[in-house]
Design a protein around this motif. Structure first.
Motif, PDB file in Angstrom:
ATOM      1  N   ASN A  84       0.835  -1.199   0.000  1.00  0.00           N
ATOM      2  CA  ASN A  84       0.000   0.000   0.000  1.00  0.00           C
ATOM      3  C   ASN A  84       0.871   1.251   0.000  1.00  0.00           C
ATOM      4  OD1 ASN A  84      -2.318  -1.649   0.226  1.00  0.00           O
ATOM      5  ND2 ASN A  84      -2.176  -1.623   2.470  1.00  0.00           N
ATOM      6  N   SER A  85       0.262   2.359  -0.315  1.00  0.00           N
ATOM      7  CA  SER A  85       0.971   3.658  -0.316  1.00  0.00           C
ATOM      8  C   SER A  85       2.274   3.558  -1.103  1.00  0.00           C
ATOM      9  CB  SER A  85       1.239   4.107   1.116  1.00  0.00           C
ATOM     10  OG  SER A  85       0.035   4.234   1.838  1.00  0.00           O
ATOM     11  N   LEU A  86       2.194   2.992  -2.270  1.00  0.00           N
ATOM     12  CA  LEU A  86       3.395   2.764  -3.073  1.00  0.00           C
ATOM     13  C   LEU A  86       4.048   4.074  -3.491  1.00  0.00           C
ATOM     14  CD1 LEU A  86       2.127  -0.258  -5.120  1.00  0.00           C
ATOM     15  CD2 LEU A  86       4.237  -0.234  -3.794  1.00  0.00           C
ATOM     16  N   LYS A  87       5.364   4.036  -3.549  1.00  0.00           N
ATOM     17  CA  LYS A  87       6.166   5.194  -3.919  1.00  0.00           C
ATOM     18  C   LYS A  87       6.979   4.865  -5.172  1.00  0.00           C
ATOM     19  CE  LYS A  87       6.876   6.223   1.004  1.00  0.00           C
ATOM     20  NZ  LYS A  87       7.907   6.428   2.069  1.00  0.00           N
ATOM     21  N   PRO A  88       7.373   5.870  -5.934  1.00  0.00           N
ATOM     22  CA  PRO A  88       8.208   5.599  -7.117  1.00  0.00           C
ATOM     23  C   PRO A  88       9.470   4.807  -6.772  1.00  0.00           C
ATOM     24  CG  PRO A  88       7.369   7.823  -7.226  1.00  0.00           C
ATOM     25  CD  PRO A  88       6.969   7.284  -5.876  1.00  0.00           C
ATOM     26  N   GLU A  89      10.027   5.020  -5.608  1.00  0.00           N
ATOM     27  CA  GLU A  89      11.238   4.289  -5.222  1.00  0.00           C
ATOM     28  C   GLU A  89      10.972   2.820  -4.909  1.00  0.00           C
ATOM     29  OE1 GLU A  89      10.080   7.177  -3.922  1.00  0.00           O
ATOM     30  OE2 GLU A  89      10.471   7.288  -1.742  1.00  0.00           O
ATOM     31  N   ASP A  90       9.700   2.401  -4.889  1.00  0.00           N
ATOM     32  CA  ASP A  90       9.376   0.988  -4.734  1.00  0.00           C
ATOM     33  C   ASP A  90       9.456   0.250  -6.066  1.00  0.00           C
ATOM     34  OD1 ASP A  90       6.804   1.942  -2.431  1.00  0.00           O
ATOM     35  OD2 ASP A  90       8.775   1.084  -1.946  1.00  0.00           O
ATOM     36  N   THR A  91       9.682   0.975  -7.138  1.00  0.00           N
ATOM     37  CA  THR A  91       9.807   0.354  -8.453  1.00  0.00           C
ATOM     38  C   THR A  91      10.979  -0.606  -8.471  1.00  0.00           C
ATOM     39  OG1 THR A  91       8.816   2.229  -9.608  1.00  0.00           O
ATOM     40  CG2 THR A  91      10.288   0.796 -10.885  1.00  0.00           C
ATOM     41  N   ALA A  92      10.705  -1.864  -8.812  1.00  0.00           N
ATOM     42  CA  ALA A  92      11.734  -2.904  -8.796  1.00  0.00           C
ATOM     43  C   ALA A  92      11.133  -4.213  -9.280  1.00  0.00           C
ATOM     44  CB  ALA A  92      12.277  -3.090  -7.373  1.00  0.00           C
ATOM     45  N   MET A  93      12.022  -5.185  -9.501  1.00  0.00           N
ATOM     46  CA  MET A  93      11.595  -6.564  -9.701  1.00  0.00           C
ATOM     47  C   MET A  93      11.484  -7.174  -8.311  1.00  0.00           C
ATOM     48  SD  MET A  93      10.835  -8.742 -12.126  1.00  0.00           S
ATOM     49  CE  MET A  93      11.793  -8.421 -13.623  1.00  0.00           C
ATOM     50  N   TYR A  94      10.367  -7.795  -8.024  1.00  0.00           N
ATOM     51  CA  TYR A  94      10.135  -8.397  -6.725  1.00  0.00           C
ATOM     52  C   TYR A  94      10.234  -9.921  -6.843  1.00  0.00           C
ATOM     53  CZ  TYR A  94       8.816  -3.988  -4.614  1.00  0.00           C
ATOM     54  OH  TYR A  94       8.837  -2.699  -4.130  1.00  0.00           O
ATOM     55  N   TYR A  95      11.023 -10.502  -5.947  1.00  0.00           N
ATOM     56  CA  TYR A  95      11.285 -11.933  -5.970  1.00  0.00           C
ATOM     57  C   TYR A  95      10.760 -12.590  -4.703  1.00  0.00           C
ATOM     58  CZ  TYR A  95      14.676 -10.720  -9.616  1.00  0.00           C
ATOM     59  OH  TYR A  95      15.280 -10.251 -10.757  1.00  0.00           O
ATOM     60  N   CYS A  96      10.086 -13.707  -4.896  1.00  0.00           N
ATOM     61  CA  CYS A  96       9.678 -14.540  -3.780  1.00  0.00           C
ATOM     62  C   CYS A  96      10.844 -15.455  -3.425  1.00  0.00           C
ATOM     63  CB  CYS A  96       8.466 -15.357  -4.190  1.00  0.00           C
ATOM     64  SG  CYS A  96       7.818 -16.441  -2.917  1.00  0.00           S
ATOM     65  N   VAL A  97      11.054 -15.677  -2.131  1.00  0.00           N
ATOM     66  CA  VAL A  97      12.174 -16.507  -1.690  1.00  0.00           C
ATOM     67  C   VAL A  97      11.725 -17.476  -0.614  1.00  0.00           C
ATOM     68  CG1 VAL A  97      13.919 -14.756  -2.228  1.00  0.00           C
ATOM     69  CG2 VAL A  97      12.876 -14.812   0.047  1.00  0.00           C
ATOM     70  N   ALA A  98      12.471 -18.558  -0.507  1.00  0.00           N
ATOM     71  CA  ALA A  98      12.245 -19.534   0.564  1.00  0.00           C
ATOM     72  C   ALA A  98      13.604 -20.039   1.020  1.00  0.00           C
ATOM     73  CB  ALA A  98      11.364 -20.677   0.088  1.00  0.00           C
ATOM     74  N   SER A  99      13.671 -20.419   2.277  1.00  0.00           N
ATOM     75  CA  SER A  99      14.944 -20.867   2.824  1.00  0.00           C
ATOM     76  C   SER A  99      14.743 -22.016   3.786  1.00  0.00           C
ATOM     77  CB  SER A  99      15.638 -19.708   3.548  1.00  0.00           C
ATOM     78  OG  SER A  99      16.789 -20.150   4.226  1.00  0.00           O
ATOM     79  N   ARG A 100      15.701 -22.941   3.782  1.00  0.00           N
ATOM     80  CA  ARG A 100      15.776 -23.992   4.783  1.00  0.00           C
ATOM     81  C   ARG A 100      17.054 -23.828   5.609  1.00  0.00           C
ATOM     82  NH1 ARG A 100      13.112 -29.641   2.566  1.00  0.00           N
ATOM     83  NH2 ARG A 100      11.139 -28.738   1.873  1.00  0.00           N
ATOM     84  N   ASP A 101      17.527 -22.627   5.641  1.00  0.00           N
ATOM     85  CA  ASP A 101      18.672 -22.267   6.467  1.00  0.00           C
ATOM     86  C   ASP A 101      18.144 -21.417   7.622  1.00  0.00           C
ATOM     87  OD1 ASP A 101      20.938 -21.028   7.585  1.00  0.00           O
ATOM     88  OD2 ASP A 101      22.019 -21.105   5.677  1.00  0.00           O
ATOM     89  N   ALA A 102      18.252 -21.944   8.826  1.00  0.00           N
ATOM     90  CA  ALA A 102      17.660 -21.270   9.982  1.00  0.00           C
ATOM     91  C   ALA A 102      18.237 -19.878  10.219  1.00  0.00           C
ATOM     92  CB  ALA A 102      17.836 -22.118  11.234  1.00  0.00           C
ATOM     93  N   ARG A 103      19.395 -19.602   9.631  1.00  0.00           N
ATOM     94  CA  ARG A 103      19.971 -18.275   9.801  1.00  0.00           C
ATOM     95  C   ARG A 103      19.124 -17.200   9.145  1.00  0.00           C
ATOM     96  NH1 ARG A 103      25.937 -19.521   7.654  1.00  0.00           N
ATOM     97  NH2 ARG A 103      24.658 -20.721   6.173  1.00  0.00           N
ATOM     98  N   CYS A 104      18.213 -17.613   8.257  1.00  0.00           N
ATOM     99  CA  CYS A 104      17.343 -16.644   7.591  1.00  0.00           C
ATOM    100  C   CYS A 104      16.466 -15.918   8.615  1.00  0.00           C
ATOM    101  CB  CYS A 104      16.469 -17.330   6.543  1.00  0.00           C
ATOM    102  SG  CYS A 104      15.233 -18.469   7.222  1.00  0.00           S
ATOM    103  N   GLY A 105      16.243 -16.561   9.759  1.00  0.00           N
ATOM    104  CA  GLY A 105      15.376 -15.944  10.765  1.00  0.00           C
ATOM    105  C   GLY A 105      15.906 -14.633  11.302  1.00  0.00           C
ATOM    106  N   GLY A 106      17.210 -14.464  11.193  1.00  0.00           N
ATOM    107  CA  GLY A 106      17.800 -13.257  11.740  1.00  0.00           C
ATOM    108  C   GLY A 106      18.398 -12.332  10.710  1.00  0.00           C
ATOM    109  N   SER A 107      18.133 -12.605   9.441  1.00  0.00           N
ATOM    110  CA  SER A 107      18.850 -11.829   8.427  1.00  0.00           C
ATOM    111  C   SER A 107      18.136 -11.807   7.100  1.00  0.00           C
ATOM    112  CB  SER A 107      20.247 -12.442   8.239  1.00  0.00           C
ATOM    113  OG  SER A 107      20.930 -11.826   7.186  1.00  0.00           O
ATOM    114  N   PHE A 108      18.333 -10.679   6.396  1.00  0.00           N
ATOM    115  CA  PHE A 108      17.903 -10.581   5.001  1.00  0.00           C
ATOM    116  C   PHE A 108      19.086 -10.851   4.065  1.00  0.00           C
ATOM    117  CE2 PHE A 108      13.599  -9.645   4.863  1.00  0.00           C
ATOM    118  CZ  PHE A 108      13.218  -8.614   5.721  1.00  0.00           C
ATOM    119  N   ASN A 109      20.124 -11.489   4.593  1.00  0.00           N
ATOM    120  CA  ASN A 109      21.262 -11.815   3.735  1.00  0.00           C
ATOM    121  C   ASN A 109      20.829 -12.788   2.645  1.00  0.00           C
ATOM    122  OD1 ASN A 109      23.719 -12.794   2.628  1.00  0.00           O
ATOM    123  ND2 ASN A 109      24.772 -12.226   4.510  1.00  0.00           N
ATOM    124  N   ALA A 110      20.988 -12.369   1.401  1.00  0.00           N
ATOM    125  CA  ALA A 110      20.496 -13.168   0.274  1.00  0.00           C
ATOM    126  C   ALA A 110      21.136 -14.550   0.219  1.00  0.00           C
ATOM    127  CB  ALA A 110      20.730 -12.419  -1.031  1.00  0.00           C
TER     128      ALA A 110
END
Length: 126
Positions: A84-110
């Motif tokens: 909601n309330s989208l801004k021009p700077e939100d323009t991007a390709m959006y990717y869905c991701v899934a992880s089976r690495d528990a470290r994902c719980g604490g990080s947005f590290n790709a």
């Protein structure tokens, strides 16, 4: 390897809304995390939102807090991103991701996210 297919992208004016969907090929409950990244031309991928399966907690990047909401429907193996309330700077390709690495719980590290969809384009005009 989980297959992830995004949909729902498009072009909107600033202030508008979009709802992205991500259909997974298998039970997303088996993933430690499911979430969304985005990437604009010339920039690195950045984490937008994720759900940590262990406690169900939802994490958001500061730049989307209060505007975006992530959710999941385990019965449909689908993850959503309400924007909601989208801004021009939100323009991007959006990717869905899934992880089976528990470290994902604490990080947005790709590097902790091993399953990526092909992406859906979001364009916000001013």
């Amino acid at each position: 390897q989980v297959s992830l297919v995004e949909s729902g992208g498009g072009s909107v004016q600033a202030g508008g809304s979009l709802r992205l969907s991500c259909a997974a090929s298998e039970n997303i409950v088996d993933s430690d995390c499911v979430g969304w990244f985005r990437q604009s031309p010339g920039t690195e991928r950045e984490g937008v939102a994720r759900i940590y399966s262990s406690d169900g907690f939802k994490y958001y990047a500061n730049f989307v807090k209060g505007r975006f909401t992530i959710s999941r429907d385990n019965a449909k193996n689908t993850v959503y991103l309400q924007m909601n309330s989208l801004k021009p700077e939100d323009t991007a390709m959006y990717y869905c991701v899934a992880s089976r690495d528990a470290r994902c719980g604490g990080s947005f590290n790709a590097r902790f996210y091993h399953n990526w969809g092909q992406g859906t384009q979001v364009t916000v005009s001013s």
